[in-house]
Each structure stands twice: as structure tokens, then as C-alpha cells.
Enzyme design. Structure first.
Site, PDB file in Angstrom:
ATOM      1  N   CYS A  60      59.738  29.413 -93.067  1.00  0.00           N
ATOM      2  CA  CYS A  60      59.378  30.737 -93.595  1.00  0.00           C
ATOM      3  C   CYS A  60      60.624  31.540 -93.960  1.00  0.00           C
ATOM      4  O   CYS A  60      61.282  32.111 -93.092  1.00  0.00           O
ATOM      5  CB  CYS A  60      58.530  31.498 -92.577  1.00  0.00           C
ATOM      6  SG  CYS A  60      58.057  33.141 -93.143  1.00  0.00           S
ATOM      7  N   CYS A  66      60.430  35.257 -93.156  1.00  0.00           N
ATOM      8  CA  CYS A  66      60.652  35.585 -91.742  1.00  0.00           C
ATOM      9  C   CYS A  66      62.120  35.434 -91.364  1.00  0.00           C
ATOM     10  O   CYS A  66      62.671  36.259 -90.648  1.00  0.00           O
ATOM     11  CB  CYS A  66      59.850  34.649 -90.827  1.00  0.00           C
ATOM     12  SG  CYS A  66      58.201  34.266 -91.385  1.00  0.00           S
ATOM     13  N   ASP A  67      62.744  34.360 -91.797  1.00  0.00           N
ATOM     14  CA  ASP A  67      64.049  33.980 -91.237  1.00  0.00           C
ATOM     15  C   ASP A  67      65.225  34.092 -92.208  1.00  0.00           C
ATOM     16  O   ASP A  67      66.374  33.951 -91.791  1.00  0.00           O
ATOM     17  CB  ASP A  67      63.978  32.534 -90.711  1.00  0.00           C
ATOM     18  CG  ASP A  67      62.942  32.385 -89.602  1.00  0.00           C
ATOM     19  OD1 ASP A  67      62.707  33.383 -88.888  1.00  0.00           O
ATOM     20  OD2 ASP A  67      62.367  31.293 -89.453  1.00  0.00           O
TER      21      ASP A  67
END
Ligand code: NDP
Length: 322
Positions: free
Chosen positions: A136, A139-140
Site C-alpha cells: 500500500c 499507507c507507507d
């Protein structure tokens, strides 16, 4: 064998299911949440969460889910641990049957069973998950700002993730196993026009390279899918974007799914093809896939379910009075 009944039955206990529970409980629906094999959902396997609103400091995914669960219970949700093996959506109350024979009956049903990222299945991938390998970018990606990163895949997700990563990195490599992308033309045009992105065609991942100690990922070994030749690239982040599996097997044949096996919902709502059944979170969303969007659609599902039941019960009352 016990029969558990509720006005709102929720299957799944990630941010979508628990948000539906919080809203459902506060609307007096006395919800039951049946937690599956991964109580708390995908966030329980995530470490640092920096993008869930309300927390200035980095928080941990499992802690966030514990808090959501405690909040849902605090307002009156009943949580059950069971694995549902059979569903009957042909009439209300909807019936779900657990593997031990327990029956769960809901006047409404909220499906929040989520999705799982697909992985390449390499040992080195497993070893470096959370240490440079991720599924992701939204997200990261932020954790790799200023560093070289790569995305693996050739669909819409891979291209969107590569484009997103250019917000943080000037050197993004897209690795694809064929010589043409599956992604929509418009996304491809944006990709090819972006000089921060390089595409490596006909390349498969042979191995994610561990730098040892606390270094995490330092590179990716690639195999040319045509010539078989090996090569390596230096990257600190590797984002696997080869698709997702929505957890919808249980509902196949009972409810409409879309071409990618996600639960089909009416645009702008959480209503499914079965009146009284609602879907929220990653099981119906293949575009955003965030904890906050899952929580948002969970809230929508609870409101949709509550309104559905109010309308049905009003009609029933009117008919009985006639
Ligand atoms: P897709 O299934 O569309 O694409 C997966 C990609 O990964 C393909 O390019 C595929 O290669 C590659 N791949 C699969 N398995 C492997 C493997 N083992 N090794 C290497 N590469 C592999 O998944 P997406 O997540 O991109 O999209 C899923 C659905 O969601 C699609 O319908 C998409 O359109 C939709 N979506 C829509 C968005 C939007 O509207 N903005 C955003 C994101 C997704 P190959 O091409 O060779 O098969």
C-alpha cells in the site's frame, strides 16, 4: 447450538464493521459483530499508522483496532468469534451459520469482510514485509520520502501507486512482467508523461534483497521474462500492486458481485442487490482501500440499514392497521 438474533448483524470487524457497529449501537439496533479469522482486519498486521485522523503521533494498527473494538462494545455491540460457513439471504431475517452450528439472524445484514492484498509469494517478500516491502503506497509511501522506490504490477493500482509515490520520490520504477500495461489509457498517459517514473518491461521479481541488520530492503533482483537474464535495482521501498482478493466467496450466488468479485453496491450508497443487505469497506471498494474510507462506508452502511428497517417496519405497521 444457539441462535443469536439482532436488528443489525455485521460480518467483519475491521474499521468498516466496527464503525457500522458504533453507529448501529447508538441508533438502538443492538448490533452483533461476527469476527472472522482475522479479528480487527488488515490493520492488525500493520505497524505504524500516520494517516488516521485524530492522532498527532504515529499510532499502531493493532492498538487502533483494540480501541475501535472497545468503543463498539462500550456503546452496546455484542462481539462474537465465529467462522461463518453458510448464508441464507433469501428472506429476512437473514441467517448466517457458524462452523460450530450457531445461527446468527439479522433483520439487516452489513457485510464488512474486507479484502486481502495479493502477494508474489516469495520468502524474501515475507521476510521484508514492513521493512521495505509493502502492498500500500498510500499507507507507507511517506516513510520512503527522498528514497528510490519500485512498484510491481501493471494494472490501475500499480500505475496509481507509482504516480502517488512521485510525491515523495524522484526515482520510481514500475516493474511489469509483460510489455504492455493493463491500466486504463488515461493513467498510462500520465505515467509515461512523468519523468520521475521509469518502466522496466518484461521483468519479474526474483528476490527482494535484505541489507541485513536494521537496513531492511536495499534492492530487488529481477529476472527478464523473455531472456531469463538477471539484473538488480537499488531501492529502499518495494510496493507489490498485483491485485486484491475481496472476501466474498461466502456470498457468491447469493448477492451480485462485480467482474472483480467485489460486492456490487448502488453508486453513492451501501445498498447491495438484496434489500436489507449492505456492504462497506474493502469488500466493496477497490479504489480507495483506506482505513478511513472503510470507516466512512461503515458509517454509511449503519445509516442505510437503520433507514431501511425504519421504512420496512413503518410499512408493516401500516399494513397491519389496514
Ligand atoms: P489488476 O488485476 O487489474 O492488475 C494486476 C496487475 O498485476 C496486472 O498487471 C498483472 O499482470 C500483475 N500481476 C498479477 N499477478 C502477478 C504476479 N504474480 N507477478 C507479477 N505481476 C502480477 O489489479 P488492480 O489492483 O490494479 O485492479 C483491480 C481492479 O480494481 C481493476 O478492475 C481496476 O480497474 C480497479 N481499480 C480501479 C481504480 C480506479 O478506478 N481509479 C484504482 C485501482 C483499481 P498482467 O497484466 O500480466 O496480468
Amino acid at each position: 447450538m444457539t441462535t443469536h438474533t439482532t436488528r443489525m448483524l455485521i460480518l467483519g470487524s475491521g474499521p468498516a464493521g466496527l464503525s457500522a457497529a458504533i453507529y448501529g449501537a447508538r441508533a438502538g439496533m443492538a448490533p452483533i459483530v461476527v469476527q472472522g479469522i482475522q479479528p480487527g482486519g488488515q490493520l492488525t498486521t500493520t505497524t505504524d499508522v500516520e494517516n488516521y485522523p485524530g492522532f498527532r503521533e504515529v499510532i499502531q494498527g493493532p492498538w487502533l483496532m483494540e480501541e475501535m473494538q472497545a468503543q463498539a462494545e462500550h456503546v452496546g455491540t455484542r462481539l462474537m468469534y465465529d467462522t461463518i460457513v453458510e448464508v441464507d439471504l433469501s428472506r429476512r431475517p437473514f441467517r448466517l451459520i457458524g462452523d460450530g452450528g450457531d445461527v446468527y439472524e439479522g433483520e439487516t445484514l452489513v457485510i464488512a469482510t474486507g479484502a486481502q492484498a495479493r502477494w508474489l509469494g516469495l520468502d524474501s517478500e515475507e521476510l521484508l514485509k514492513g521493512k521495505g516491502v509493502s502492498a500500500c503506497a498510500t499507507c507507507d509511501g511517506f516513510f520512503y520520502r527522498g528514497k528510490k522506490v519500485a512498484v510491481i504490477g501493471g494494472g490501475n493500482t500499480a500505475v496509481e501507486e507509482a504516480l502517488y509515490l512521485t510525491n515523495h520520490s524522484d526515482e520510481v520504477t514500475l516493474i511489469h512482467r509483460r510489455d504492455s500495461l493493463r491500466a486504463e489509457k488515461i493513467l498510462q498517459e500520465r505515467l509515461f508523461a512523468n519523468d520521475k517514473i521509469k518502466v522496466l518491461w518484461n521483468k519479474g521479481v526474483e528476490c527482494f534483497i535484505d541489507g541485513g541488520g536494521t537496513a531492511g530492503l536495499v534492492g530487488i533482483e529481477l529476472r527478464d521474462t523473455v531472456s531469463g537474464a538477471l539484473s538488480t535495482i537499488d531501492v529502499a521501498g518495494g510496493f507489490v500492486a498485483i491485485g486484491h482478493h475481496p472476501a466474498t466467496e461466502l456470498f457468491r450466488g447469493h448477492i451480485d458481485l462485480d467482474d472483480d468479485h467485489y460486492i456490487a453496491v448502488e453508486t453513492g450508497s451501501t445498498r447491495t442487490s438484496v434489500a436489507g443487505v449492505f456492504a462497506c469497506g474493502d469488500v466493496m471498494d477497490k479504489v480507495y482501500r483506506q482505513a478511513i474510507t472503510a470507516a466512512g462506508t461503515g458509517c454509511m452502511a449503519a445509516l442505510d440499514a437503520e433507514r431501511f428497517l425504519a421504512e420496512v417496519e413503518f410499512e408493516e405497521m401500516r399494513e397491519a392497521a389496514e
